[in-house]
Design a protein around this motif. Structure first.
Motif, PDB file in Angstrom:
ATOM      1  N   ASN A 190       1.003  -1.219  -0.197  1.00 15.17           N
ATOM      2  CA  ASN A 190       0.005  -0.197   0.052  1.00 15.17           C
ATOM      3  C   ASN A 190       0.854   1.253   0.001  1.00 15.17           C
ATOM      4  OD1 ASN A 190      -2.634  -1.597   2.157  1.00 15.17           O
ATOM      5  ND2 ASN A 190      -2.565  -1.024  -0.131  1.00 15.17           N
ATOM      6  N   LEU A 191       2.152   1.031   0.234  1.00 13.38           N
ATOM      7  CA  LEU A 191       2.856   2.471   0.078  1.00 13.38           C
ATOM      8  C   LEU A 191       2.973   3.104  -1.255  1.00 13.38           C
ATOM      9  CD1 LEU A 191       6.253   1.076   1.878  1.00 13.38           C
ATOM     10  CD2 LEU A 191       4.212   2.584   2.955  1.00 13.38           C
ATOM     11  N   GLY A 192       2.520   2.273  -2.177  1.00 18.53           N
ATOM     12  CA  GLY A 192       2.335   2.865  -3.615  1.00 18.53           C
ATOM     13  C   GLY A 192       1.069   3.445  -4.002  1.00 18.53           C
ATOM     14  N   ASN A 193       0.118   3.464  -2.875  1.00 15.78           N
ATOM     15  CA  ASN A 193      -1.023   4.079  -2.949  1.00 15.78           C
ATOM     16  C   ASN A 193      -0.856   5.564  -3.132  1.00 15.78           C
ATOM     17  OD1 ASN A 193      -2.107   1.308  -2.057  1.00 15.78           O
ATOM     18  ND2 ASN A 193      -3.818   2.498  -1.208  1.00 15.78           N
ATOM     19  N   ALA A 194      -0.360   6.169  -2.459  1.00 12.47           N
ATOM     20  CA  ALA A 194      -0.132   7.741  -2.855  1.00 12.47           C
ATOM     21  C   ALA A 194       0.410   8.065  -3.850  1.00 12.47           C
ATOM     22  CB  ALA A 194       0.906   8.207  -1.588  1.00 12.47           C
ATOM     23  N   LEU A 195       1.641   7.210  -4.419  1.00 12.20           N
ATOM     24  CA  LEU A 195       2.196   7.396  -5.732  1.00 12.20           C
ATOM     25  C   LEU A 195       1.071   7.298  -6.763  1.00 12.20           C
ATOM     26  CD1 LEU A 195       5.549   5.735  -6.929  1.00 12.20           C
ATOM     27  CD2 LEU A 195       3.604   6.267  -8.501  1.00 12.20           C
ATOM     28  N   GLU A 196       0.318   6.249  -6.644  1.00 16.11           N
ATOM     29  CA  GLU A 196      -0.938   6.302  -7.619  1.00 16.11           C
ATOM     30  C   GLU A 196      -1.578   7.340  -7.544  1.00 16.11           C
ATOM     31  OE1 GLU A 196      -3.644   2.420  -8.958  1.00 16.11           O
ATOM     32  OE2 GLU A 196      -4.075   3.413  -6.944  1.00 16.11           O
ATOM     33  N   ALA A 197      -1.815   7.890  -6.516  1.00 19.04           N
ATOM     34  CA  ALA A 197      -3.028   8.870  -6.183  1.00 19.04           C
ATOM     35  C   ALA A 197      -2.700  10.317  -7.034  1.00 19.04           C
ATOM     36  CB  ALA A 197      -3.215   9.095  -4.710  1.00 19.04           C
ATOM     37  N   LEU A 217       7.860   4.999  12.175  1.00 19.11           N
ATOM     38  CA  LEU A 217       9.043   4.013  12.358  1.00 19.11           C
ATOM     39  C   LEU A 217      10.243   4.295  12.392  1.00 19.11           C
ATOM     40  CD1 LEU A 217       6.734   0.883  11.500  1.00 19.11           C
ATOM     41  CD2 LEU A 217       7.274   1.330  13.822  1.00 19.11           C
ATOM     42  N   GLY A 218      10.311   4.907  11.116  1.00 19.63           N
ATOM     43  CA  GLY A 218      11.812   5.261  10.692  1.00 19.63           C
ATOM     44  C   GLY A 218      12.454   6.252  11.652  1.00 19.63           C
ATOM     45  N   ARG A 219      11.490   7.147  12.159  1.00 21.80           N
ATOM     46  CA  ARG A 219      12.190   8.403  13.157  1.00 21.80           C
ATOM     47  C   ARG A 219      12.023   7.407  14.405  1.00 21.80           C
ATOM     48  NH1 ARG A 219       7.104  11.879  10.835  1.00 21.80           N
ATOM     49  NH2 ARG A 219       8.438  12.737   9.231  1.00 21.80           N
ATOM     50  N   LEU A 220      11.474   6.607  15.048  1.00 21.57           N
ATOM     51  CA  LEU A 220      11.711   5.585  16.072  1.00 21.57           C
ATOM     52  C   LEU A 220      13.070   4.790  16.088  1.00 21.57           C
ATOM     53  CD1 LEU A 220       8.041   4.696  16.813  1.00 21.57           C
ATOM     54  CD2 LEU A 220       9.258   6.227  18.026  1.00 21.57           C
ATOM     55  N   HIS A 221      13.243   4.521  14.783  1.00 25.47           N
ATOM     56  CA  HIS A 221      14.611   3.538  14.499  1.00 25.47           C
ATOM     57  C   HIS A 221      15.712   4.032  14.043  1.00 25.47           C
ATOM     58  CE1 HIS A 221      12.107   0.324  16.752  1.00 25.47           C
ATOM     59  NE2 HIS A 221      11.221   0.775  16.329  1.00 25.47           N
ATOM     60  N   GLY A 222      15.735   5.509  13.749  1.00 24.47           N
ATOM     61  CA  GLY A 222      16.826   6.238  13.193  1.00 24.47           C
ATOM     62  C   GLY A 222      16.983   5.627  11.511  1.00 24.47           C
ATOM     63  N   VAL A 223      16.079   5.430  10.941  1.00 29.21           N
ATOM     64  CA  VAL A 223      16.274   5.024   9.539  1.00 29.21           C
ATOM     65  C   VAL A 223      15.497   6.315   8.755  1.00 29.21           C
ATOM     66  CG1 VAL A 223      15.582   3.388   7.603  1.00 29.21           C
ATOM     67  CG2 VAL A 223      16.011   2.676  10.214  1.00 29.21           C
ATOM     68  N   PRO A 224      16.162   6.751   7.897  1.00 28.63           N
ATOM     69  CA  PRO A 224      15.945   7.894   6.991  1.00 28.63           C
ATOM     70  C   PRO A 224      14.492   7.203   6.029  1.00 28.63           C
ATOM     71  CG  PRO A 224      17.931   7.893   6.837  1.00 28.63           C
ATOM     72  CD  PRO A 224      17.743   6.692   7.600  1.00 28.63           C
ATOM     73  N   ARG A 265      11.778   1.925  -4.899  1.00 30.45           N
ATOM     74  CA  ARG A 265      12.648   2.578  -4.002  1.00 30.45           C
ATOM     75  C   ARG A 265      11.845   2.954  -2.790  1.00 30.45           C
ATOM     76  NH1 ARG A 265      14.238   7.734  -7.559  1.00 30.45           N
ATOM     77  NH2 ARG A 265      15.096   8.498  -5.463  1.00 30.45           N
ATOM     78  N   VAL A 266      10.437   3.361  -2.769  1.00 31.79           N
ATOM     79  CA  VAL A 266       9.684   3.618  -1.952  1.00 31.79           C
ATOM     80  C   VAL A 266       9.304   2.281  -0.787  1.00 31.79           C
ATOM     81  CG1 VAL A 266       7.226   4.442  -1.081  1.00 31.79           C
ATOM     82  CG2 VAL A 266       8.427   5.597  -2.750  1.00 31.79           C
ATOM     83  N   ARG A 267       9.237   1.225  -1.526  1.00 36.44           N
ATOM     84  CA  ARG A 267       8.969   0.057  -0.831  1.00 36.44           C
ATOM     85  C   ARG A 267      10.031  -0.414  -0.058  1.00 36.44           C
ATOM     86  NH1 ARG A 267       5.683  -4.930  -1.191  1.00 36.44           N
ATOM     87  NH2 ARG A 267       6.841  -6.668  -0.637  1.00 36.44           N
ATOM     88  N   ALA A 268      11.360  -0.142  -0.571  1.00 29.38           N
ATOM     89  CA  ALA A 268      12.664  -0.654   0.043  1.00 29.38           C
ATOM     90  C   ALA A 268      12.765   0.122   1.300  1.00 29.38           C
ATOM     91  CB  ALA A 268      13.823  -0.475  -0.922  1.00 29.38           C
ATOM     92  N   GLU A 269      12.443   1.555   1.114  1.00 30.99           N
ATOM     93  CA  GLU A 269      12.384   2.150   2.502  1.00 30.99           C
ATOM     94  C   GLU A 269      11.525   1.542   3.481  1.00 30.99           C
ATOM     95  OE1 GLU A 269      13.083   7.024   1.344  1.00 30.99           O
ATOM     96  OE2 GLU A 269      11.351   6.133   2.202  1.00 30.99           O
ATOM     97  N   GLY A 270      10.474   1.230   3.319  1.00 32.68           N
ATOM     98  CA  GLY A 270       9.559   0.394   4.069  1.00 32.68           C
ATOM     99  C   GLY A 270      10.320  -0.697   4.599  1.00 32.68           C
ATOM    100  N   GLU A 271      10.777  -1.614   3.867  1.00 36.54           N
ATOM    101  CA  GLU A 271      11.575  -3.041   4.235  1.00 36.54           C
ATOM    102  C   GLU A 271      12.553  -2.622   5.291  1.00 36.54           C
ATOM    103  OE1 GLU A 271      12.339  -4.469   0.470  1.00 36.54           O
ATOM    104  OE2 GLU A 271      10.458  -5.812   0.164  1.00 36.54           O
ATOM    105  N   ALA A 272      13.371  -1.666   4.914  1.00 31.26           N
ATOM    106  CA  ALA A 272      14.477  -1.373   5.735  1.00 31.26           C
ATOM    107  C   ALA A 272      13.909  -0.867   7.131  1.00 31.26           C
ATOM    108  CB  ALA A 272      15.152  -0.061   5.247  1.00 31.26           C
TER     109      ALA A 272
END
Length: 338
Positions: free
Chosen positions: A199-206, A290-297, A222-229
């Motif tokens: 669903n991270l692509g929902n905004a891209l599609e929108a 989650l990125g801010r909580l765990h130090g991932v850009p 690239r967007v999904r890779a951020e999510g997986e990281a």
């Protein structure tokens, strides 16, 4: 059991219509033009076998039903940004025999993202999560389309945060009579986090239209890779692509529907309806949190979250930002983050 569908849009309308078709008692909850159309003309459910009209009870909230029944199941199918208001409204509703909905009734969260069951668990004792794999569309009042065949959708469900019980199995049995596959799993969150990545692509599609050409697909990766990281850094397990493919196979194949143009996903539909809000805070925003909580850009997810919210506020047309311009903005955001 009687199913009260709180939010009879694309997902809720499809689930409610299919359950009614299978002989279940169903009440639809909707407001505004959609609620009026449902009450006046019934739910028009466009599916591969044709257009079905279901004339079901329609209410705008719990007061219209009075005392709820002990065998009611509440299905929360509003967008997550509207979930808190729905929980506030339905939680205190009285139930026959004593107690409230929050104390006694099962609440099934049939939404994208992972936040809704957490919100629900603050108020409701009996919360069930669902991983919603259900291609459906709602852009016209009173009308819902679901193009999946031979199954309408696959709905993994389980008690939240973990576990499987008799209530989940009874709900699953009803869903499986209604053209869904409904596996009851003890770890529904693993499926919900896997769906979150999709669903991270929902905004891209929108904002930029269908993710069809190679450039748009590369940006989504690239967007999904951020999510997986981020999920890896947070130690959050999710179902892998191979396991998803093995379960889903070709059980839900999209069939062209007569008179129904191919639209986009849930966020695209929100912009198409001019809803004024969008679910990006609970999809791309979940990854940003989650990125801010765990130090991932997470610059790309933050960018999509901001743009999607801007489009919703300004009621801009879906797909109106050229994908090349979006890629340029993404490259800039990525560069700054580094």
């Amino acid at each position: 059991m009687r199913y009260i569908i709180i939010g009879a849009g694309a997902v809720g309308g499809t689930v409610g219509g299919r359950l009614a078709e299978a002989g279940q008692e169903v009440v639809l909850v909707a407001r505004g033009a959609h609620g009026a159309a449902l009450g006046e003309r019934g739910l028009r459910l466009r599916v591969p076998e044709g257009e079905l009209t279901h004339r079901l009870p329609v209410v705008d909230g719990p007061a219209a039903l009075g005392t709820l029944r002990a065998d009611d199941v509440l299905v929360l199918a509003v967008k997550t940004q509207d979930g808190e208001a729905a929980l506030q409204a339905w939680g205190p509703a009285p139930v026959a025999g004593g107690g409230t909905a929050a104390e006694r009734l099962p609440l099934v969260c049939a939404q994208n993202g992972v936040e809704s069951p957490r919100l629900a668990l603050r108020r409701f004792r009996h919360v069930y999560g669902v991983c919603v794999w259900l291609p459906s569309t709602h852009v016209e009042p009173g009308v819902v389309s679901a193009a999946g065949a031979p199954l309408t959708g696959i709905l993994h469900l389980g008690r939240y945060p973990h576990g499987a019980d008799d209530t989940a199995r009874r709900i699953a049995a009803d869903l499986e009579k209604a053209r869904f596959e409904a596996p009851v799993v003890p770890d529904v969150s693993r499926w919900q986090y896997a769906k979150l990545l999709s669903n991270l692509g929902n905004a891209l599609e929108a904002v930029s239209g269908p993710i069809g050409d190679p450039d748009a697909q590369a940006l989504f990766e690239r967007v999904r890779a951020e999510g997986e990281a981020v999920l890896h850094a947070a130690g959050i397990a999710h179902v892998g692509a191979e396991e998803q493919r093995a379960v889903r196979g070709d059980k839900v194949t999209l069939v062209p529907l007569d008179g129904v143009p191919r639209g986009g996903g849930s966020s695209w539909q929100s912009l198409s309806r001019g809803a004024g809000s969008i679910e990006a805070d609970y999809l791309n925003g979940e990854i940003a949190l989650l990125g801010r909580l765990h130090g991932v850009p997470t610059p790309l997810n933050e960018l999509l979250q901001r743009l999607a919210n801007q489009f919703a506020r300004e009621r801009r047309a879906p797909g109106s930002l050229p994908v090349g311009e979006l890629i340029r903005l993404a490259d800039e955001a990525d560069s700054v983050a580094r």
